[in-house]
Design an enzyme around this catalytic site. Structure first.
Site, PDB file in Angstrom:
ATOM      1  N   GLU A 164      11.630  -2.874  -7.158  1.00 10.91           N
ATOM      2  CA  GLU A 164      12.448  -2.161  -6.067  1.00 10.91           C
ATOM      3  C   GLU A 164      14.004  -2.276  -6.348  1.00 10.91           C
ATOM      4  O   GLU A 164      14.723  -2.698  -5.495  1.00 10.91           O
ATOM      5  CB  GLU A 164      11.992  -3.187  -4.827  1.00 10.91           C
ATOM      6  CG  GLU A 164      10.582  -3.334  -4.478  1.00 10.91           C
ATOM      7  CD  GLU A 164      10.283  -4.260  -3.314  1.00 10.91           C
ATOM      8  OE1 GLU A 164      11.235  -4.918  -2.776  1.00 10.91           O
ATOM      9  OE2 GLU A 164       9.076  -4.375  -3.311  1.00 10.91           O
ATOM     10  N   GLU A 269      -0.323  -2.960  -5.526  1.00 10.50           N
ATOM     11  CA  GLU A 269      -0.293  -3.831  -4.405  1.00 10.50           C
ATOM     12  C   GLU A 269      -1.130  -3.002  -3.057  1.00 10.50           C
ATOM     13  O   GLU A 269      -0.547  -3.252  -2.317  1.00 10.50           O
ATOM     14  CB  GLU A 269       0.874  -4.474  -3.928  1.00 10.50           C
ATOM     15  CG  GLU A 269       1.711  -4.930  -5.112  1.00 10.50           C
ATOM     16  CD  GLU A 269       3.250  -5.221  -4.690  1.00 10.50           C
ATOM     17  OE1 GLU A 269       3.548  -5.459  -3.442  1.00 10.50           O
ATOM     18  OE2 GLU A 269       4.094  -5.514  -5.675  1.00 10.50           O
TER      19      GLU A 269
END
Length: 378
Positions: A164, A269
């Site tokens: 991220e 995920e």
């Protein structure tokens, strides 16, 4: 004393109940394992936690071995868990996960080496509480990566090296790593990870990188990394999806674009959130929170048929895309084993009842499970 007439009534009833119970058990036992269904397409993985790993959930081991051939630690390789204090490392859970994976011939993905969240504040400060210099933070980053990735050299197959680093506007996230080191902290992290374990695969991992504005920022970063000559093998699309976000076209085009850049694709995920969204788009930044309101937790007793129909179709449509790109997708990993364990019960609103995975709270396959396996021709 029980009358004989009552016993004669009870006996056939008990037989019927026993038959139903046995039939249900056999039916569940005959459900195909996801890893077997998709064995000609890609690996199927799951994020697991200590309760499942260490056997406190007595159903978990058998379930994991039936359905998955790849595993990730949900939390216990993250900085705050594995390295909570300057001179303290907690390797117990991570060691158990790696041992479990190796014992069962699974692909082990390490998550995560460098991330702005779930990293203790001390990481960025000196002994007096002042912000570290660039060189000092680089040295601390290298030490952490060498101690973690180095410990599992030859055992962990691939690492989410940086997580991220791009914000939702497509710009470099103004994390403390960025503010202290600069934009090249990502490059340095990959260099350190490759040095710590030259044989491990190395990934950049992020959410919403199917959305064009953020995707462009990720593409810029990936091009910079390639031009710098660092080793980077794959892109992790987290896959925290809503019923209508991102669009199927965005998912499809993103997998194509990243793969055309020469990267292996990992869905890292995966979950599908059917609950109302308090924001204008899906977020997986754990710092994003919204206030609990009853209207935002409408399905406490299960999804209504109208929503479940959309949910089932969403999973099927997504997997049809994955199957289309089976030649470039290496793994599809679900973020949890069943609905009871999903982080989405508490994110972005604490205390909701959510249903984002393919198995219910009792490990039973949901209708979406059957829609997914259809995409493999089953």
């Amino acid at each position: 004393m029980i009358k004989a007439s009552f016993l004669s009534f009870l006996s056939p009833l008990a037989g019927i109940l026993l038959f139903v119970a046995i039939s249900a058990t056999v039916c569940e036992a005959q459900e195909p394992g996801l890893k077997d269904v998709f064995k000609d397409y890609f690996r199927i993985g799951a994020a697991i936690n200590p309760k499942q790993l260490l056997g406190r959930d007595t159903l978990a081991h058998e379930f994991i071995l039936k359905h998955f051939n790849a595993i990730t630690s949900e939390d216990h390789m993250k900085y705050e868990r594995i390295h909570p204090k300057p001179d303290v490392y907690n390797f117990t859970i991570a060691d158990s996960l790696v041992a479990f994976g190796k014992r069962n011939n699974m692909f082990i993905e390490g998550h995560v080496l460098v991330w702005h969240s779930q990293t203790p504040d001390w990481v960025f400060k000196d002994s007096l509480g002042n912000p570290l210099t660039r060189d000092a933070l680089l040295a601390r980053m290298k030490d952490h990566i060498f101690n973690v990735a180095g410990r599992y050299k030859g055992k962990v197959n691939g690492w989410d090296v940086v997580n991220e680093a791009i914000d939702d506007r497509g710009q470099m996230r103004k994390s403390k790593y960025y503010e202290i080191i600069g934009e090249d902290y990502v490059q340095k992290a990959f260099e350190f990870a490759h040095e710590a374990d030259p044989d491990a695969e190395l990934y950049y991992n992020d959410y919403n990188i199917e959305v064009p504005v953020k995707r462009e920022g990720v593409i810029r970063l990936l091009k910079q990394l390639k031009e710098s000559g660092v080793r980077i093998d794959g892109v992790g699309l987290q896959g925290h999806y809503l019923l209508d976000f991102p669009t199927l076209a965005e998912i499809d085009s993103s997998i194509r674009i990243y793969s055309e850049m020469g990267f292996k694709i990992i869905i890292t995920e995966l979950d599908v959130d059917p609950l109302p969204n308090p924001f204008d788009q899906a977020y997986a930044d754990i710092q994003m929170r919204a206030e609990y309101k009853e209207i935002m937790n409408p399905y406490k007793n299960g999804l209504p048929d109208s929503v479940e129909t959309l949910y089932n179709k969403r999973y099927k449509d997504i997997f049809e895309i994955f199957v289309k790109y089976k030649d470039v997708i290496d793994r599809v990993t679900f973020w949890g084993l069943n609905d009871s364990y999903s982080w989405k019960n508490n994110f972005p609103i604490f205390g909701r009842t959510n249903y984002p995975l393919l198995f219910d709270r009792n490990y039973r396959p949901k209708p979406a499970f059957y829609e997914v396996i259809k995409t493999a021709g089953r």
